[in-house]
Write a protein that holds these residues in place. Structure first.
Motif, PDB file in Angstrom:
ATOM      1  N   ASP A  14      61.935  34.696  20.710  1.00  0.00           N
ATOM      2  CA  ASP A  14      62.664  33.669  21.464  1.00  0.00           C
ATOM      3  C   ASP A  14      61.707  32.738  22.212  1.00  0.00           C
ATOM      4  N   ALA A  15      60.702  33.313  22.860  1.00  0.00           N
ATOM      5  CA  ALA A  15      59.731  32.513  23.607  1.00  0.00           C
ATOM      6  C   ALA A  15      58.958  31.588  22.669  1.00  0.00           C
ATOM      7  N   GLU A  16      58.526  32.131  21.543  1.00  0.00           N
ATOM      8  CA  GLU A  16      57.738  31.326  20.608  1.00  0.00           C
ATOM      9  C   GLU A  16      58.589  30.242  19.944  1.00  0.00           C
ATOM     10  N   GLU A  17      59.866  30.511  19.739  1.00  0.00           N
ATOM     11  CA  GLU A  17      60.766  29.486  19.200  1.00  0.00           C
ATOM     12  C   GLU A  17      60.867  28.304  20.171  1.00  0.00           C
ATOM     13  N   LEU A  18      60.937  28.586  21.463  1.00  0.00           N
ATOM     14  CA  LEU A  18      60.985  27.513  22.470  1.00  0.00           C
ATOM     15  C   LEU A  18      59.712  26.669  22.426  1.00  0.00           C
ATOM     16  N   GLU A  35      56.335  17.763  31.364  1.00  0.00           N
ATOM     17  CA  GLU A  35      56.181  18.354  32.693  1.00  0.00           C
ATOM     18  C   GLU A  35      56.680  19.777  32.633  1.00  0.00           C
ATOM     19  N   MET A  36      55.863  20.690  33.175  1.00  0.00           N
ATOM     20  CA  MET A  36      56.219  22.095  33.133  1.00  0.00           C
ATOM     21  C   MET A  36      55.665  22.786  34.371  1.00  0.00           C
ATOM     22  N   LEU A  37      56.534  23.443  35.098  1.00  0.00           N
ATOM     23  CA  LEU A  37      56.140  24.205  36.275  1.00  0.00           C
ATOM     24  C   LEU A  37      55.293  23.384  37.246  1.00  0.00           C
ATOM     25  N   MET A 162      56.439  30.458  28.701  1.00  0.00           N
ATOM     26  CA  MET A 162      57.634  30.874  27.957  1.00  0.00           C
ATOM     27  C   MET A 162      57.702  32.399  27.840  1.00  0.00           C
ATOM     28  N   TYR A 163      56.568  33.049  27.669  1.00  0.00           N
ATOM     29  CA  TYR A 163      56.551  34.502  27.679  1.00  0.00           C
ATOM     30  C   TYR A 163      57.063  35.016  29.026  1.00  0.00           C
ATOM     31  N   ALA A 164      56.552  34.447  30.119  1.00  0.00           N
ATOM     32  CA  ALA A 164      56.979  34.897  31.455  1.00  0.00           C
ATOM     33  C   ALA A 164      58.471  34.647  31.658  1.00  0.00           C
ATOM     34  N   GLU A 165      58.935  33.476  31.261  1.00  0.00           N
ATOM     35  CA  GLU A 165      60.349  33.127  31.407  1.00  0.00           C
ATOM     36  C   GLU A 165      61.254  34.084  30.644  1.00  0.00           C
TER      37      GLU A 165
END
Length: 171
Positions: A14-18, A35-37, A162-165
């Motif tokens: 799921d994370a890698e798909e994002l 923009e991210m975090l 994305m892994y953390a999320e």
């Protein structure tokens, strides 16, 4: 023989798909700045492949890098890339060191890209999957290092976020 449950598998996918979606949208829109975090990043260019032979050449080149060989002893073991019949997934076969990647089907080739190939190469480099878990913390640490060092640190940052999320554990 009992199979170990790969608890992180769907979280990792799921994370890698994002992340792949972010790269796809950047390509479609011609805008690589995101923009991210609280950080503004420029996404690097992700390599795409036109054939199984080009995926093989890329895998050979990555495994031939001096820092890869110094970091992971399994890099000296060759990997063979082959076309996969189904279009739904790529996979790694530990016995024989085979990466199976779906090629072009219906005008698309979602798996013929650097993020997917590096994921499969991480399976090859992983010395011992964590307690038999193919997508455990040791594996995700390898994926992150490969993505950050080969595609770019911005890509590594996005993948780590994305892994953390998604609650993916990283070793």
């Amino acid at each position: 023989m009992t199979r170990v449950r790969d608890r992180q598998r769907s979280l990792v996918y799921d994370a890698e798909e994002l992340v792949r979606t972010m790269f796809d949208r950047a390509d479609q829109r011609g805008m690589r700045t995101v923009e991210m975090l609280g950080s503004t990043l420029t996404l690097p260019i992700e390599r795409r492949f036109g054939s199984i032979d080009s995926v093989q050449a890329y895998a050979d080149a990555v495994l031939g890098l001096r820092w890869i060989r110094a970091r992971w002893p399994r890099a000296s073991d060759p990997v063979r890339v082959r076309a996969r019949k189904g279009a739904a997934a790529a996979h790694y076969e530990r016995d024989g060191g085979v990466i199976a990647v779906p090629g072009y089907s219906g005008g698309t080739a979602w798996a013929m890209r650097e993020l997917v190939v590096l994921h499969e190469l991480a399976h090859h480099l992983d010395p011992a999957p964590d307690a038999g878990e193919a997508h455990g913390p040791g594996f995700t640490a390898i994926v992150l290092e490969l993505v950050a060092e080969i595609i770019g640190h911005e890509a590594g940052f996005v993948l780590r976020a994305m892994y953390a999320e998604n609650g993916v554990r990283v070793g």
